[in-house]
Design a protein around this motif. Sequence first.
Motif, PDB file in Angstrom:
ATOM      1  N   GLN A  55       0.831  -1.203   0.000  1.00 20.94           N
ATOM      2  CA  GLN A  55       0.000   0.000   0.000  1.00 20.94           C
ATOM      3  C   GLN A  55       0.872   1.262   0.000  1.00 20.94           C
ATOM      4  O   GLN A  55       0.616   2.213  -0.739  1.00 20.94           O
ATOM      5  N   LEU A  56       1.930   1.262   0.812  1.00 23.39           N
ATOM      6  CA  LEU A  56       2.846   2.394   0.876  1.00 23.39           C
ATOM      7  C   LEU A  56       3.532   2.611  -0.472  1.00 23.39           C
ATOM      8  O   LEU A  56       3.640   3.751  -0.953  1.00 23.39           O
ATOM      9  N   TRP A  57       3.986   1.539  -1.105  1.00 16.93           N
ATOM     10  CA  TRP A  57       4.671   1.647  -2.392  1.00 16.93           C
ATOM     11  C   TRP A  57       3.747   2.190  -3.475  1.00 16.93           C
ATOM     12  O   TRP A  57       4.152   2.989  -4.314  1.00 16.93           O
ATOM     13  N   ARG A  58       2.501   1.724  -3.467  1.00 16.64           N
ATOM     14  CA  ARG A  58       1.535   2.249  -4.454  1.00 16.64           C
ATOM     15  C   ARG A  58       1.354   3.754  -4.278  1.00 16.64           C
ATOM     16  O   ARG A  58       1.324   4.509  -5.251  1.00 16.64           O
ATOM     17  N   ALA A  59       1.223   4.173  -3.028  1.00 18.75           N
ATOM     18  CA  ALA A  59       1.044   5.603  -2.748  1.00 18.75           C
ATOM     19  C   ALA A  59       2.284   6.394  -3.167  1.00 18.75           C
ATOM     20  O   ALA A  59       2.160   7.482  -3.759  1.00 18.75           O
ATOM     21  N   GLU A  60       3.465   5.879  -2.886  1.00 18.11           N
ATOM     22  CA  GLU A  60       4.701   6.583  -3.241  1.00 18.11           C
ATOM     23  C   GLU A  60       4.873   6.681  -4.750  1.00 18.11           C
ATOM     24  O   GLU A  60       5.287   7.724  -5.262  1.00 18.11           O
ATOM     25  N   ILE A  61       4.576   5.611  -5.456  1.00 21.21           N
ATOM     26  CA  ILE A  61       4.664   5.647  -6.929  1.00 21.21           C
ATOM     27  C   ILE A  61       3.679   6.684  -7.471  1.00 21.21           C
ATOM     28  O   ILE A  61       4.007   7.454  -8.384  1.00 21.21           O
ATOM     29  N   ALA A  62       2.483   6.738  -6.899  1.00 19.59           N
ATOM     30  CA  ALA A  62       1.495   7.731  -7.335  1.00 19.59           C
ATOM     31  C   ALA A  62       2.016   9.141  -7.066  1.00 19.59           C
ATOM     32  O   ALA A  62       1.884  10.039  -7.913  1.00 19.59           O
ATOM     33  N   ASN A  63       2.645   9.345  -5.903  1.00 24.30           N
ATOM     34  CA  ASN A  63       3.196  10.669  -5.571  1.00 24.30           C
ATOM     35  C   ASN A  63       4.334  11.052  -6.516  1.00 24.30           C
ATOM     36  O   ASN A  63       4.403  12.188  -6.987  1.00 24.30           O
ATOM     37  N   VAL A  64       5.225  10.112  -6.788  1.00 20.26           N
ATOM     38  CA  VAL A  64       6.354  10.385  -7.685  1.00 20.26           C
ATOM     39  C   VAL A  64       5.840  10.664  -9.088  1.00 20.26           C
ATOM     40  O   VAL A  64       6.301  11.607  -9.755  1.00 20.26           O
ATOM     41  N   THR A  65       4.884   9.900  -9.532  1.00 25.16           N
ATOM     42  CA  THR A  65       4.326  10.095 -10.864  1.00 25.16           C
ATOM     43  C   THR A  65       3.685  11.476 -10.982  1.00 25.16           C
ATOM     44  O   THR A  65       3.914  12.200 -11.955  1.00 25.16           O
ATOM     45  N   THR A  66       2.906  11.855  -9.983  1.00 16.68           N
ATOM     46  CA  THR A  66       2.262  13.172  -9.992  1.00 16.68           C
ATOM     47  C   THR A  66       3.306  14.282  -9.976  1.00 16.68           C
ATOM     48  O   THR A  66       3.192  15.268 -10.722  1.00 16.68           O
ATOM     49  N   ALA A  67       4.331  14.126  -9.143  1.00 21.12           N
ATOM     50  CA  ALA A  67       5.385  15.148  -9.064  1.00 21.12           C
ATOM     51  C   ALA A  67       6.113  15.283 -10.393  1.00 21.12           C
ATOM     52  O   ALA A  67       6.411  16.402 -10.837  1.00 21.12           O
ATOM     53  N   MET A  68       6.393  14.164 -11.058  1.00 21.66           N
ATOM     54  CA  MET A  68       7.086  14.216 -12.348  1.00 21.66           C
ATOM     55  C   MET A  68       6.200  14.848 -13.417  1.00 21.66           C
ATOM     56  O   MET A  68       6.681  15.613 -14.257  1.00 21.66           O
ATOM     57  N   GLN A  69       4.914  14.541 -13.396  1.00 22.84           N
ATOM     58  CA  GLN A  69       3.998  15.154 -14.362  1.00 22.84           C
ATOM     59  C   GLN A  69       3.919  16.664 -14.133  1.00 22.84           C
ATOM     60  O   GLN A  69       3.953  17.444 -15.081  1.00 22.84           O
ATOM     61  N   ASP A  70       3.828  17.066 -12.856  1.00 22.49           N
ATOM     62  CA  ASP A  70       3.793  18.497 -12.535  1.00 22.49           C
ATOM     63  C   ASP A  70       5.083  19.179 -12.984  1.00 22.49           C
ATOM     64  O   ASP A  70       5.056  20.281 -13.534  1.00 22.49           O
ATOM     65  N   TYR A  71       6.207  18.523 -12.727  1.00 25.12           N
ATOM     66  CA  TYR A  71       7.504  19.070 -13.121  1.00 25.12           C
ATOM     67  C   TYR A  71       7.553  19.261 -14.638  1.00 25.12           C
ATOM     68  O   TYR A  71       7.984  20.306 -15.137  1.00 25.12           O
ATOM     69  N   GLY A  72       7.094  18.257 -15.366  1.00 21.02           N
ATOM     70  CA  GLY A  72       7.057  18.356 -16.823  1.00 21.02           C
ATOM     71  C   GLY A  72       6.187  19.510 -17.292  1.00 21.02           C
ATOM     72  O   GLY A  72       6.559  20.260 -18.202  1.00 21.02           O
ATOM     73  N   LEU A  73       5.024  19.678 -16.659  1.00 17.61           N
ATOM     74  CA  LEU A  73       4.136  20.792 -17.023  1.00 17.61           C
ATOM     75  C   LEU A  73       4.779  22.140 -16.703  1.00 17.61           C
ATOM     76  O   LEU A  73       4.674  23.085 -17.493  1.00 17.61           O
ATOM     77  N   HIS A  74       5.448  22.227 -15.558  1.00 16.15           N
ATOM     78  CA  HIS A  74       6.112  23.483 -15.195  1.00 16.15           C
ATOM     79  C   HIS A  74       7.241  23.806 -16.179  1.00 16.15           C
ATOM     80  O   HIS A  74       7.435  24.979 -16.534  1.00 16.15           O
ATOM     81  N   LEU A  75       7.978  22.791 -16.604  1.00 13.00           N
ATOM     82  CA  LEU A  75       9.025  23.036 -17.604  1.00 13.00           C
ATOM     83  C   LEU A  75       8.416  23.514 -18.923  1.00 13.00           C
ATOM     84  O   LEU A  75       8.938  24.429 -19.557  1.00 13.00           O
ATOM     85  N   ALA A  76       7.318  22.881 -19.322  1.00 14.39           N
ATOM     86  CA  ALA A  76       6.650  23.292 -20.565  1.00 14.39           C
ATOM     87  C   ALA A  76       6.145  24.727 -20.445  1.00 14.39           C
ATOM     88  O   ALA A  76       6.287  25.526 -21.386  1.00 14.39           O
ATOM     89  N   ASP A  77       5.582  25.077 -19.280  1.00 17.11           N
ATOM     90  CA  ASP A  77       5.122  26.452 -19.059  1.00 17.11           C
ATOM     91  C   ASP A  77       6.294  27.434 -19.094  1.00 17.11           C
ATOM     92  O   ASP A  77       6.191  28.528 -19.655  1.00 17.11           O
TER      93      ASP A  77
END
Length: 123
Positions: A55-77
């Motif tokens: 359960q912890l690993w699933r949550a962490e992967i979701a957090n990392v994925t969201t952070a990377m997507q946000d980072y990508g969007l911020h770079l694009a912006d």
Amino acid sequence: MGDVTVPVSAIGDAGRLAASVAGDVGGVDVAGPAGEIAAALPGSRSAQVAASAAQLWRAEIANVTTAMQDYGLHLADAAAAYADAEQDQLRLIAAASAVVPGPAALVEQAAAELPSRIREALG
């Protein structure tokens, strides 16, 4: 540190790559093996710990994925903002060039006015 120049396109490329990696990472099931442990040892302390870890690993992967997507969007912006700023500066330079003559135009103007100034000086 010295000045660093980065092409705006490289920033946009990095943003797209970060978003792509986020999609790849999000598809990895790191919790699967822990879930298998829990299923193999039902009711045991090991099963509880494995289920908790999964359960912890699933949550962490979701957090990392969201952070990377946000980072990508911020770079694009950021790339879009830099490109807009460059275009604004180019427009300002073009407008200033239209108002202030370049060196060649100044030389031509001085050459045209030179005979009259010499006559004025000789009086």
